[in-house]
Design a protein around this motif. Structure first.
Motif, short mmCIF file in Angstrom:
data_model
loop_
_atom_site.label_atom_id
_atom_site.label_comp_id
_atom_site.label_asym_id
_atom_site.label_seq_id
_atom_site.Cartn_x
_atom_site.Cartn_y
_atom_site.Cartn_z
N ARG A 91 0.74 -1.25 -0.07
CA ARG A 91 -0.05 -0.08 -0.15
C ARG A 91 0.97 1.20 -0.03
N VAL A 92 1.90 1.20 1.00
CA VAL A 92 2.69 2.38 0.95
C VAL A 92 3.56 2.82 -0.36
N LEU A 93 3.56 1.58 -1.17
CA LEU A 93 4.64 1.81 -2.46
C LEU A 93 3.58 2.27 -3.53
N LEU A 108 5.54 -4.20 -9.94
CA LEU A 108 5.59 -5.54 -10.00
C LEU A 108 5.57 -5.92 -8.32
N VAL A 109 4.37 -6.65 -8.01
CA VAL A 109 4.63 -7.25 -6.77
C VAL A 109 4.53 -8.85 -6.74
N VAL A 110 5.13 -9.50 -5.86
CA VAL A 110 5.19 -10.92 -5.68
C VAL A 110 4.31 -11.30 -4.74
N THR A 111 3.43 -12.32 -4.97
CA THR A 111 2.58 -12.88 -4.12
C THR A 111 2.66 -14.51 -4.21
N GLY A 112 1.76 -15.13 -3.88
CA GLY A 112 1.83 -16.64 -4.02
C GLY A 112 0.71 -17.52 -4.49
N GLY A 131 -8.62 -16.78 -4.00
CA GLY A 131 -8.61 -15.58 -3.15
C GLY A 131 -9.57 -15.49 -2.28
N ASP A 132 -10.42 -16.84 -1.82
CA ASP A 132 -11.45 -16.31 -0.86
C ASP A 132 -11.89 -17.73 -0.06
N PHE A 133 -10.78 -18.59 0.09
CA PHE A 133 -11.21 -19.80 0.77
C PHE A 133 -10.43 -19.93 2.12
N ASN A 134 -9.16 -19.47 2.27
CA ASN A 134 -8.47 -19.48 3.80
C ASN A 134 -7.71 -18.51 4.00
N PHE A 135 -7.02 -18.65 5.14
CA PHE A 135 -6.20 -17.29 5.46
C PHE A 135 -5.14 -16.82 4.33
N ALA A 145 -4.73 -6.43 -3.78
CA ALA A 145 -5.83 -5.28 -3.83
C ALA A 145 -4.83 -3.94 -3.22
N ALA A 146 -4.09 -4.33 -2.19
CA ALA A 146 -3.10 -3.08 -1.75
C ALA A 146 -2.18 -2.58 -2.70
N ALA A 147 -2.02 -3.35 -3.58
CA ALA A 147 -0.79 -3.00 -4.45
C ALA A 147 -1.63 -2.05 -5.76
N ARG A 148 -2.79 -2.33 -5.93
CA ARG A 148 -3.48 -1.61 -7.12
C ARG A 148 -3.18 0.07 -7.09
N ILE A 149 -2.79 0.70 -8.14
CA ILE A 149 -2.78 1.95 -7.95
C ILE A 149 -4.02 2.68 -8.46
N PRO A 150 -4.20 3.78 -7.07
CA PRO A 150 -5.67 4.16 -7.51
C PRO A 150 -5.97 4.88 -8.68
N GLY A 151 -7.11 4.32 -9.14
CA GLY A 151 -7.49 4.59 -10.79
C GLY A 151 -7.48 6.16 -11.11
#
Ligand code: NDP
Length: 303
Positions: A91-93, A108-112, A131-135, A145-151
């Protein structure tokens, strides 16, 4: 390119920095600790939020508390740290990019691949839902979502946004692989749980290679799966590692022991698997250095 790498001091970051420098790029790392060639994060010196982004052409975020640290109990406090270290740094970036006078070309971000629901039969690619079934899957969704640049920002027009969803990263200097070596060397290694679960893996050189390819390609955006283009189960992995070390690899690690060390929520990551195809990664033109498990393991064991 001048490239800013959050979490660039880690296992993937060090490999990436080496590759980017050898390709002629300049690398600045963002870390919690100050040092030469580094700037620091929000909580320490307020460097990024107060001073904004330093002049750069690309930003990458790899920061994140090590989820599979066996010395860390899986408590609510640690889960919060695991989440904040990824979501807040993204989010900060993203905000710093949105308010930059001259936004970078690429972000670019790396997730899993824990985004996708475990299954022994379903086959997932980058267009699959999840993206919706466990922690862990919700964590990936929150990070992305946090990495998305505000539109409504100028950066949304000019900055290419990409996400690499990584599988289990293989290398000698970090990740979980080095801790697996001793039992295998002693002939005490074997599959985890039933061994039938798929284990999407990637050689660290290819994960760094995919990230560099995205930066350098000028037109690659969106989700790319950072996994090798071959389907291997945990049993295949144990067999291949045993063969590479010339040791038997038949002793299974029972599920109850995995759960005792990691807790059942983290244990699921090892005991359940997903079959993930890097369809968009291949379509983007990336050529894998290590598409097959045997040669990847032999390479890693050779240095
Ligand atoms: P490492 O643990 O080796 O490095 C991550 C870096 O993140 C560290 O060097 C550290 O930098 C920084 N970091 C750690 N905790 C925090 C925190 N609480 N706040 C801010 N920064 C923190 O990880 P990898 O290089 O192995 O992985 C890079 C990314 O790829 C991670 O986000 C990880 O989740 C993801 N990934 C990795 C996989 C793997 O198998 N390795 C598999 C799938 C995804 P510093 O100490 O300098 O601040």
């Amino acid at each position: 390119m001048r490239v800013l790498v959050g979490g660039g001091t880690g296992f993937v970051g060090r490999n990436l920095a080496r590759l980017l420098k050898s390709n002629g790029h300049e690398v600045t790392v963002i870390s919690r600790k100050p040092g030469p060639g580094r700037i620091t994060w929000v909580r320490q010196k307020q460097e990024i939020p107060s001073k904004g982004l330093p002049p750069c052409d690309a930003v990458i975020n790899l920061a994140g508390e090590n989820i599979m640290n066996p010395l860390q109990r899986w408590t609510d406090k640690f889960k919060k740290e695991v989440t904040n270290s990824r979501v807040e740094t993204n989010r900060v970036l993203a905000r710093a990019i949105a308010s930059a006078e001259k936004p970078p070309e690429a972000w670019l971000v790396v997730t899993g691949i824990s985004f996708y629901a475990p299954s022994e039969t379903a086959e997932y690619d980058e267009d699959s839902t999840g993206g919706d079934f466990n922690f862990f899957s919700r964590l990936v969704r929150a990070c992305e979502a946090a990495a998305r640049i505000p539109g409504d920002s100028a950066a949304a027009e000019v900055t290419r946004e990409a996400v690499v969803r990584s599988g289990f990263v293989l290398g000698r200097e970090g990740g979980a692989f080095p801790s697996m070596l001793l039992p295998f060397r002693l002939g005490l290694g074997g599959p985890i749980g039933s061994g039938c679960q798929y284990l999407p893996w990637i050689h660290v050189a290819d994960l760094a290679g995919i990230i560099a390819h995205v930066l350098e390609s000028k037109n690659v955006t969106g989700i790319l799966n950072g996994v090798a283009p071959s389907f291997d189960t945990n049993k295949d992995f144990a067999r291949a590692l045993g063969a590479a070390l010339n040791r038997p690899a038949l002793l299974p690690l029972p599920a109850f022991m995995v759960n005792a060390v990691f807790g059942s929520e983290r244990g699921e990551m090892l005991l359940e698997g997903v079959k993930v195809l890097p369809r968009r990664t291949l379509e983007s033109g990336y050529r894998y250095a290590f598409p097959e498990l045997g040669p990847a393991l032999r390479d890693i064991l050779s240095y």
